[in-house]
Design a protein around this motif. Sequence first.
Motif, PDB file in Angstrom:
ATOM      1  N   LEU A 104      16.691 -32.182  22.005  1.00  0.00           N
ATOM      2  CA  LEU A 104      17.515 -31.687  20.614  1.00  0.00           C
ATOM      3  C   LEU A 104      18.377 -30.875  21.104  1.00  0.00           C
ATOM      4  O   LEU A 104      17.996 -29.474  21.252  1.00  0.00           O
ATOM      5  CB  LEU A 104      16.835 -31.441  20.211  1.00  0.00           C
ATOM      6  CG  LEU A 104      17.894 -31.315  18.302  1.00  0.00           C
ATOM      7  CD1 LEU A 104      17.801 -32.011  17.532  1.00  0.00           C
ATOM      8  CD2 LEU A 104      16.206 -30.887  17.550  1.00  0.00           C
ATOM      9  N   ILE A 105      20.070 -30.571  21.367  1.00  0.00           N
ATOM     10  CA  ILE A 105      21.011 -29.818  22.261  1.00  0.00           C
ATOM     11  C   ILE A 105      21.885 -29.892  21.203  1.00  0.00           C
ATOM     12  O   ILE A 105      22.218 -30.939  20.593  1.00  0.00           O
ATOM     13  CB  ILE A 105      21.080 -30.674  23.502  1.00  0.00           C
ATOM     14  CG1 ILE A 105      20.184 -30.478  24.925  1.00  0.00           C
ATOM     15  CG2 ILE A 105      22.220 -29.564  23.684  1.00  0.00           C
ATOM     16  CD1 ILE A 105      20.724 -30.748  25.981  1.00  0.00           C
ATOM     17  N   TYR A 106      22.427 -28.719  20.960  1.00  0.00           N
ATOM     18  CA  TYR A 106      23.732 -28.113  19.764  1.00  0.00           C
ATOM     19  C   TYR A 106      24.411 -27.254  20.722  1.00  0.00           C
ATOM     20  O   TYR A 106      24.618 -26.916  21.180  1.00  0.00           O
ATOM     21  CB  TYR A 106      23.571 -27.879  18.749  1.00  0.00           C
ATOM     22  CG  TYR A 106      22.608 -27.997  17.395  1.00  0.00           C
ATOM     23  CD1 TYR A 106      23.082 -28.413  16.853  1.00  0.00           C
ATOM     24  CD2 TYR A 106      20.573 -28.114  17.758  1.00  0.00           C
ATOM     25  CE1 TYR A 106      22.235 -29.142  15.466  1.00  0.00           C
ATOM     26  CE2 TYR A 106      20.120 -29.030  17.117  1.00  0.00           C
ATOM     27  CZ  TYR A 106      20.985 -29.213  16.205  1.00  0.00           C
ATOM     28  OH  TYR A 106      20.490 -30.351  14.818  1.00  0.00           O
ATOM     29  N   LYS A 116      28.035 -31.059  32.743  1.00  0.00           N
ATOM     30  CA  LYS A 116      27.082 -31.186  34.430  1.00  0.00           C
ATOM     31  C   LYS A 116      25.632 -30.754  34.064  1.00  0.00           C
ATOM     32  O   LYS A 116      24.810 -31.619  34.729  1.00  0.00           O
ATOM     33  CB  LYS A 116      27.896 -29.277  34.509  1.00  0.00           C
ATOM     34  CG  LYS A 116      29.117 -29.937  34.626  1.00  0.00           C
ATOM     35  CD  LYS A 116      29.133 -30.511  35.999  1.00  0.00           C
ATOM     36  CE  LYS A 116      30.825 -31.067  36.575  1.00  0.00           C
ATOM     37  NZ  LYS A 116      31.004 -31.552  37.205  1.00  0.00           N
ATOM     38  N   LEU A 117      25.385 -30.059  33.031  1.00  0.00           N
ATOM     39  CA  LEU A 117      23.919 -29.857  32.272  1.00  0.00           C
ATOM     40  C   LEU A 117      23.654 -30.330  30.976  1.00  0.00           C
ATOM     41  O   LEU A 117      23.912 -30.775  30.036  1.00  0.00           O
ATOM     42  CB  LEU A 117      24.112 -28.112  31.671  1.00  0.00           C
ATOM     43  CG  LEU A 117      22.383 -27.406  31.432  1.00  0.00           C
ATOM     44  CD1 LEU A 117      21.920 -27.951  32.998  1.00  0.00           C
ATOM     45  CD2 LEU A 117      22.394 -26.008  31.572  1.00  0.00           C
ATOM     46  N   PHE A 118      22.131 -31.583  31.779  1.00  0.00           N
ATOM     47  CA  PHE A 118      21.782 -31.992  30.353  1.00  0.00           C
ATOM     48  C   PHE A 118      22.652 -33.505  30.046  1.00  0.00           C
ATOM     49  O   PHE A 118      22.571 -33.664  28.758  1.00  0.00           O
ATOM     50  CB  PHE A 118      21.298 -31.668  28.750  1.00  0.00           C
ATOM     51  CG  PHE A 118      20.246 -30.572  29.912  1.00  0.00           C
ATOM     52  CD1 PHE A 118      18.738 -30.221  30.952  1.00  0.00           C
ATOM     53  CD2 PHE A 118      20.827 -28.954  29.314  1.00  0.00           C
ATOM     54  CE1 PHE A 118      18.130 -29.582  30.678  1.00  0.00           C
ATOM     55  CE2 PHE A 118      19.692 -28.263  29.552  1.00  0.00           C
ATOM     56  CZ  PHE A 118      18.209 -28.050  30.618  1.00  0.00           C
ATOM     57  N   SER A 119      22.865 -33.599  30.618  1.00  0.00           N
ATOM     58  CA  SER A 119      24.958 -34.424  30.426  1.00  0.00           C
ATOM     59  C   SER A 119      23.709 -36.268  29.869  1.00  0.00           C
ATOM     60  O   SER A 119      25.097 -36.885  29.268  1.00  0.00           O
ATOM     61  CB  SER A 119      25.311 -34.880  31.671  1.00  0.00           C
ATOM     62  OG  SER A 119      24.803 -35.661  32.909  1.00  0.00           O
ATOM     63  N   ASP A 120      22.877 -36.701  30.140  1.00  0.00           N
ATOM     64  CA  ASP A 120      22.083 -37.853  30.150  1.00  0.00           C
ATOM     65  C   ASP A 120      22.076 -37.685  28.061  1.00  0.00           C
ATOM     66  O   ASP A 120      21.591 -38.503  26.937  1.00  0.00           O
ATOM     67  CB  ASP A 120      20.907 -38.061  30.363  1.00  0.00           C
ATOM     68  CG  ASP A 120      22.043 -38.785  31.404  1.00  0.00           C
ATOM     69  OD1 ASP A 120      22.717 -39.235  31.826  1.00  0.00           O
ATOM     70  OD2 ASP A 120      20.658 -38.851  32.380  1.00  0.00           O
ATOM     71  N   CYS A 121      21.970 -36.365  27.963  1.00  0.00           N
ATOM     72  CA  CYS A 121      21.257 -35.612  26.548  1.00  0.00           C
ATOM     73  C   CYS A 121      22.062 -36.514  25.056  1.00  0.00           C
ATOM     74  O   CYS A 121      23.627 -36.207  26.057  1.00  0.00           O
ATOM     75  CB  CYS A 121      20.926 -34.416  26.148  1.00  0.00           C
ATOM     76  SG  CYS A 121      19.519 -33.791  27.426  1.00  0.00           S
ATOM     77  N   LYS A 122      21.678 -36.750  23.760  1.00  0.00           N
ATOM     78  CA  LYS A 122      22.985 -36.644  23.047  1.00  0.00           C
ATOM     79  C   LYS A 122      23.009 -35.267  22.174  1.00  0.00           C
ATOM     80  O   LYS A 122      22.338 -34.413  22.278  1.00  0.00           O
ATOM     81  CB  LYS A 122      23.030 -37.217  21.536  1.00  0.00           C
ATOM     82  CG  LYS A 122      23.447 -37.252  20.873  1.00  0.00           C
ATOM     83  CD  LYS A 122      22.880 -38.760  19.635  1.00  0.00           C
ATOM     84  CE  LYS A 122      24.261 -38.773  18.330  1.00  0.00           C
ATOM     85  NZ  LYS A 122      22.809 -39.639  17.154  1.00  0.00           N
ATOM     86  N   VAL A 123      24.124 -34.992  22.184  1.00  0.00           N
ATOM     87  CA  VAL A 123      24.472 -33.276  21.784  1.00  0.00           C
ATOM     88  C   VAL A 123      25.338 -33.501  20.645  1.00  0.00           C
ATOM     89  O   VAL A 123      25.632 -34.251  19.937  1.00  0.00           O
ATOM     90  CB  VAL A 123      26.132 -33.051  22.897  1.00  0.00           C
ATOM     91  CG1 VAL A 123      26.483 -31.449  22.207  1.00  0.00           C
ATOM     92  CG2 VAL A 123      25.209 -32.730  24.426  1.00  0.00           C
ATOM     93  N   GLN A 124      24.467 -32.459  19.443  1.00  0.00           N
ATOM     94  CA  GLN A 124      24.399 -32.903  18.129  1.00  0.00           C
ATOM     95  C   GLN A 124      25.521 -31.156  18.458  1.00  0.00           C
ATOM     96  O   GLN A 124      25.840 -30.611  18.207  1.00  0.00           O
ATOM     97  CB  GLN A 124      23.340 -32.260  18.486  1.00  0.00           C
ATOM     98  CG  GLN A 124      22.126 -33.252  17.861  1.00  0.00           C
ATOM     99  CD  GLN A 124      22.231 -34.313  17.117  1.00  0.00           C
ATOM    100  OE1 GLN A 124      23.053 -34.489  16.078  1.00  0.00           O
ATOM    101  NE2 GLN A 124      21.484 -35.635  17.907  1.00  0.00           N
ATOM    102  N   LYS A 125      25.808 -31.622  16.247  1.00  0.00           N
ATOM    103  CA  LYS A 125      26.716 -30.020  16.007  1.00  0.00           C
ATOM    104  C   LYS A 125      26.419 -29.728  14.509  1.00  0.00           C
ATOM    105  O   LYS A 125      26.253 -30.666  14.388  1.00  0.00           O
ATOM    106  CB  LYS A 125      27.764 -30.579  15.724  1.00  0.00           C
ATOM    107  CG  LYS A 125      28.965 -30.771  17.025  1.00  0.00           C
ATOM    108  CD  LYS A 125      30.303 -31.351  17.369  1.00  0.00           C
ATOM    109  CE  LYS A 125      31.365 -31.649  18.770  1.00  0.00           C
ATOM    110  NZ  LYS A 125      32.377 -32.400  18.727  1.00  0.00           N
ATOM    111  N   LEU A 126      26.790 -28.146  14.464  1.00  0.00           N
ATOM    112  CA  LEU A 126      26.497 -28.220  13.501  1.00  0.00           C
ATOM    113  C   LEU A 126      27.338 -28.520  11.867  1.00  0.00           C
ATOM    114  O   LEU A 126      28.459 -28.835  12.628  1.00  0.00           O
ATOM    115  CB  LEU A 126      25.562 -27.005  13.218  1.00  0.00           C
ATOM    116  CG  LEU A 126      24.736 -25.712  13.818  1.00  0.00           C
ATOM    117  CD1 LEU A 126      25.138 -24.608  14.342  1.00  0.00           C
ATOM    118  CD2 LEU A 126      23.297 -26.122  13.312  1.00  0.00           C
ATOM    119  N   LYS A 127      26.555 -28.829  10.747  1.00  0.00           N
ATOM    120  CA  LYS A 127      27.909 -29.221   9.879  1.00  0.00           C
ATOM    121  C   LYS A 127      28.655 -28.155   9.140  1.00  0.00           C
ATOM    122  O   LYS A 127      29.583 -28.318   8.790  1.00  0.00           O
ATOM    123  CB  LYS A 127      27.066 -29.387   8.416  1.00  0.00           C
ATOM    124  CG  LYS A 127      25.709 -30.737   8.957  1.00  0.00           C
ATOM    125  CD  LYS A 127      25.065 -31.066   7.431  1.00  0.00           C
ATOM    126  CE  LYS A 127      23.758 -32.324   7.631  1.00  0.00           C
ATOM    127  NZ  LYS A 127      23.728 -32.630   7.007  1.00  0.00           N
TER     128      LYS A 127
END
Length: 778
Positions: A700-702, A713-724
């Motif tokens: 879980l990455i934001y 470049k880092l944890f590039s396979d992870c889905k990146v979340q954004k805060l509301k």
Amino acid sequence: MLNVFQYTKDITEIIDLVQEQESWKAICPSPQKADMFREIINELGLGDKVQVLTISKFVADILALGEEINKVSKSQLLMDLWTLWKIKINNDYEKYRFCFDLFTEIRSYSLSSEIFVDLKDLIEEQYHEGITLFNAYFNSLEIVDEQRSYNLVGDLFGNSDLDMSYIFWGYDHLNANQIDMLKRMGEAVEVTVPIASNILTNCDNLDWPTWLTTQDYEDSTSDEKEIEVRAYEVPKGRISEYLEEINETRNSNIVHIDKTLSLQKINSLFFDKQNFKVSYELFNHATEDVFNHLNELFKQGKKLEANLFVDKISEISLKYLKENKLSEFKVSLTLKETIQKFIEQSELNENIEIGDLKCVKEILSLDLPRSSFVSLVDSDDLGIYERDFLLKNFTNGKNFLFVEQSSSASLQDSFKFSNELMSVLSAFGPLQSKKYEVLNLKNLLSSFFIKGGEIIFESGAFENSIEWDDILKDIKFDIIDISKSNRPNSLEEKKYTSQKIKRISATRVQSYIDCPRKYYLDYVNKLDIGARSKDIIGADIKGVVEHDVIENYVKDNSEWSDSKHLEIITESFENILETSGVTSTEIMKKSAEAEIVAYTTSTIKELLNAKKDLGLKLEFEVDISDFNDTASGRIDLLVDYNGKKYIFDFKRSSFGIPTKTDFEKYNKIQLWYYMKVLKDAGHEIGGFGYINLSELDTSLIYLCDEESILFEKLFSDCKVQKLKSTMEEALVSFSEVFNKIINDIENEEKYIPAPKNAMICSFCMAGPVCPKSDSEID
């Protein structure tokens, strides 16, 4: 003749059939079912016409009429076939055990050797070699196991003058060999299998009743009517708090939905005058103690000379006798006899390995005596029973069915072997699916509720369950409100002195959020009721090693090397095991090391590549008191990129990572607190996240800085979340929530148990002794 007797309401309709013959034998699958059928028959006044037996007793009696046979117990087969497996294949006990189960499963469908040919392409070569080897062994020694017994019974009926009539009742499943036995018997005598009409009309060609006969069944589904039932819903794990209000007279029979009961389940339902009987493995604790001593012998190596092993058993036997530990003494003597038999089987067994120890331990579990706990009451009029007792004709008190939240799992099919393999086996006989069991349970519950039975169920017991949807299709619950005000408050009314928190940690505050009572036990009472085994390498130990390995590798290396990785793991592992005082067997260490390799490889490679490509500054185990001397805690990984801070916490699995909703609602505050401390110290946050070491892409990455390319470049396979909202706004909101929680903690006086959810209680060490009666779980 083999006949399926179709009854409409209940088994008592068999009375006319029974009266047509002079005498019958009723064959039931277990002693419990035999007792039930005997009670039914006696209530019908037919006790003098029907003799009730278990199927094992019936088979033994019939086989005694024939020639002497080579009947071998399961425990003996486990030993014999394990020795064969070691000689011919390998010394992997887990693979042997899988092959043993596969072989016994196949034999329940067919005793013909031809079936092994059909399965050759569907299983691994070593397993096919194993089952072929086992089959040859059976045939050469003419071994008679349970499945072969059914075959022989059928032969004896076909070649003898046996003329008794038989009823087979109470079965959830009949396998192919049992069905063949009934058909052979039906050629010589009257054989009847009673089954409810509404079960038969819902069976298809894969269900075992359709394998018995081709006769047509009367459709009874049109007769089904809705049944209204008084129902009580209680929170998970808290039935004991509500039971007295539900049943104020304490005059009840309670049927638990499970097919077997434990003392733990009995204790949550028990009143002082109820009858119960529950199986108890009398020597389980003693067996564990004996084998804990023996496991120590394998810590320095993989093998041990058999004579030294026997000497060690003799030594600990005398020790137990001197200490008057008679259960352990009994286990050690039985173990010595078993090991000596094992050694005599083959020269290969003159050295004992860890696989041999596993085999012998399983054999002991089969051969040691078992016992039961029973309640000491004046009368057995009232009781606590398992599911099969829904058949019982209760005559005293109110009758309740209790359904736990986890019950649906026991009604779902779960095959150990592949679908392709099971598809082949289904051509030889009926699969042991849960469908018939569900149909039978539906029929039993209808009868139970029609007679006035009521239901108590835990919240969520029927959610997302196709099986329960079908069972309850024609049942309507009349939910009875349970007033909290009438329930006794099991928490002592006591005020505690409020406390000022000198150093704030995320773990401490999270404990209060989860449950004030948990916080009290951890931080006020400082009660440590957790038990740590010095023989077990737990997840906590592995987690410490994994953090240490990631840090040491990335700090000192710029390129990936398998050998260097293993070297760092070995050194870190040994140091941390020594520091923590944990000792373990070599096989446990190797297993843990393999897991640590898997859990750290991907993360280390990610960090090395990003460090090389972006020139990142990586800091590990950062003490947040460096930013605020009233704060306590450590950041697993702090990344400095383009003047902004990125905060990461390592988790061993997705289970430790909060849901997106829980995180954004501040129900899990660890990373929020770290970000608040850094922000208050003047640092700008660029991103943050929980890193799942076991499955990196489920982390879980934001990202807070939209211009940043870090996550390319880092944890590039992870889905990146954004805060509301913006990071500034989110931290302001968090600070308000956080400050209120701190104020609540410092002014707390009661510490009432108020777990955030049922899962909190499941993982709280105080769960079994904590009084939770005065607060609802959300």
